[in-house]
Design an enzyme around this catalytic site. Structure first.
Site, PDB file in Angstrom:
ATOM      1  N   ALA A 106       0.853  -1.191   0.000  1.00 46.55           N
ATOM      2  CA  ALA A 106       0.000   0.000   0.000  1.00 46.55           C
ATOM      3  C   ALA A 106       0.891   1.244   0.000  1.00 46.55           C
ATOM      4  O   ALA A 106       2.083   1.161   0.315  1.00 46.55           O
ATOM      5  CB  ALA A 106      -0.901   0.002   1.236  1.00 46.55           C
ATOM      6  N   GLN A 120       1.055   3.655   2.045  1.00 46.53           N
ATOM      7  CA  GLN A 120       1.659   3.843   3.378  1.00 46.53           C
ATOM      8  C   GLN A 120       2.123   2.533   3.998  1.00 46.53           C
ATOM      9  O   GLN A 120       2.095   2.357   5.224  1.00 46.53           O
ATOM     10  CB  GLN A 120       0.674   4.569   4.302  1.00 46.53           C
ATOM     11  CG  GLN A 120       0.639   6.070   4.089  1.00 46.53           C
ATOM     12  CD  GLN A 120       1.975   6.748   4.343  1.00 46.53           C
ATOM     13  OE1 GLN A 120       2.776   6.318   5.162  1.00 46.53           O
ATOM     14  NE2 GLN A 120       2.233   7.831   3.630  1.00 46.53           N
ATOM     15  N   SER A 121       2.560   1.595   3.178  1.00 46.37           N
ATOM     16  CA  SER A 121       3.058   0.305   3.670  1.00 46.37           C
ATOM     17  C   SER A 121       4.273   0.485   4.577  1.00 46.37           C
ATOM     18  O   SER A 121       5.233   1.185   4.225  1.00 46.37           O
ATOM     19  CB  SER A 121       3.442  -0.563   2.472  1.00 46.37           C
ATOM     20  OG  SER A 121       4.266  -1.638   2.878  1.00 46.37           O
ATOM     21  N   ASN A 122       4.219  -0.190   5.734  1.00 50.14           N
ATOM     22  CA  ASN A 122       5.392  -0.243   6.608  1.00 50.14           C
ATOM     23  C   ASN A 122       6.408  -1.265   6.101  1.00 50.14           C
ATOM     24  O   ASN A 122       7.602  -1.148   6.346  1.00 50.14           O
ATOM     25  CB  ASN A 122       4.967  -0.626   8.030  1.00 50.14           C
ATOM     26  CG  ASN A 122       3.977   0.361   8.599  1.00 50.14           C
ATOM     27  OD1 ASN A 122       4.279   1.540   8.769  1.00 50.14           O
ATOM     28  ND2 ASN A 122       2.764  -0.111   8.885  1.00 50.14           N
TER      29      ASN A 122
END
Ligand SMILES: *Cc1c(COP(=O)(O)O)cnc(C)c1O
Length: 321
Positions: free
Chosen positions: A62, A64-66
């Site tokens: 995504a 805002q993927s971590n």
């Protein structure tokens, strides 16, 4: 590469608020690249990448993927390049969501960013990574793909099979463990790892991506894949797969009133930061279960995600000072 074992700490103030003997497993403190659960998973993927003498790591996630942020950090440390494909999973994203938080950090680490217009096409996203990998090969690079889709071996779950052993060496007497269930590798690894050492603690997966029905299918499938990967029998009984999707609405990566309340309460009472996509929802889910577990020893598994908070600054509704 991770800072392991991570601390196991009490949350006395929030526990008192909820009527629980509440503890937290601090996997937000896994160290590298601002930490989180993906560090444990990447230990295994990047181990394979090193074995293959990879020069470039590719991953999709995504916006805002971590996961992609941690991959960029660990790749940088290992001297590998990093190629990140960002999928449009969250409808109507704000400018902050597109530019701040994990996106900013990934850029800072020099990762090459690509965008993928679909948010619900895991196989397609992996295929596109494959195309990028082939292009890199043509320029003499050795690419390694960290896969997303459930058709690939659940390698990252091995990090949580090991984390379950780590937890059991710290404490064995929890009445329940609450943990995020997204790709399900964290949830599956933990559940599998506990049962493998004959620890029968209930593990409640809080849905952050799909509803409980769909996620149950995914967890069941990934547990079988994990047994195959390890080469043992699946020690998890079907009734051990517990999923709760009451904190999921309005959907993946979207803030809700319950989530905001959970994030605010953890910050106010414990000085601990939870994010709107994962850990805030897990805490919101845990709070719904609190009356049933009154007085019991309950574990909240903190899986990280704090950098994403800055991408949601406008979702908190604070006025400017
Ligand atoms: C990815 C992520 C999760 C979910 O883990 P899965 O293994 O994908 O289920 C939970 N919390 C945070 C902060 C994450 O980044």
């Amino acid at each position: 590469m991770g800072h392991l074992p991570t601390p196991l700490e009490p949350m006395p103030n929030l526990g008192a608020e909820l009527g629980l003997d509440l503890w937290v497993k601090r996997d937000d403190c896994t160290g590298i690249g601002m930490g989180g659960n993906k560090v444990r998973q990447l230990e295994f993927y990047l181990g394979k990448a090193q074995e293959q003498r990879a020069t470039q790591v590719l991953i999709t996630g995504a916006v805002q993927s971590n996961f992609v942020r941690t991959t960029a950090a660990m790749a940088a440390r290992l001297g590998m390049g990093c190629h990140i494909q960002l999928e449009e999973r969250v409808p109507n994203p704000s400018t902050l969501y597109r530019e701040n938080g994990n996106v900013l950090l990934s850029k800072l680490m020099g990762a090459t960013l690509y965008s993928y217009p679909e948010g619900e096409d895991e196989a397609g996203a992996d295929r596109r990574l494959g195309e990028i990998a082939r292009k890199l090969e043509q320029t003499g690079e050795v690419p390694f793909i960290v896969p997303l889709s459930a058709d690939q071996p659940p390698t990252g779950a091995l990090g949580y099979v090991d984390a379950a052993r780590e937890l059991s060496e710290q404490a064995k007497d929890f009445d329940a463990i609450f943990i995020a269930s997204g790709s399900a590798l964290t949830h599956c690894g933990t559940l599998f790892g506990l049962r493998l050492i004959d620890d029968q603690t209930p593990v409640i997966g809080i849905c952050v991506r799909r509803d409980a029905e769909q996620q149950t299918v995914r967890v069941r499938r990934r547990l079988n894949d994990l047994a195959q990967l390890i080469g043992c029998e699946n020690p998890v009984r079907d009734q051990d797969i517990v999923l709760d999707d009451r904190a999921l609405a309005p959907g993946y990566g979207k803030m809700s009133d319950d989530t905001q309340k959970a994030i605010t309460l953890a910050a106010n009472t414990e000085g601990q930061f939870l994010d709107p996509t994962y850990t805030g929802k897990v805490m919101a889910g845990l709070m719904k279960h609190a009356p049933v577990h009154r007085g019991q020893k309950v574990l909240f598994w903190h899986t990280g995600g704090q950098p994403a908070i800055f991408a949601y600054a406008d979702a908190f509704g604070f006025s400017q000072t």
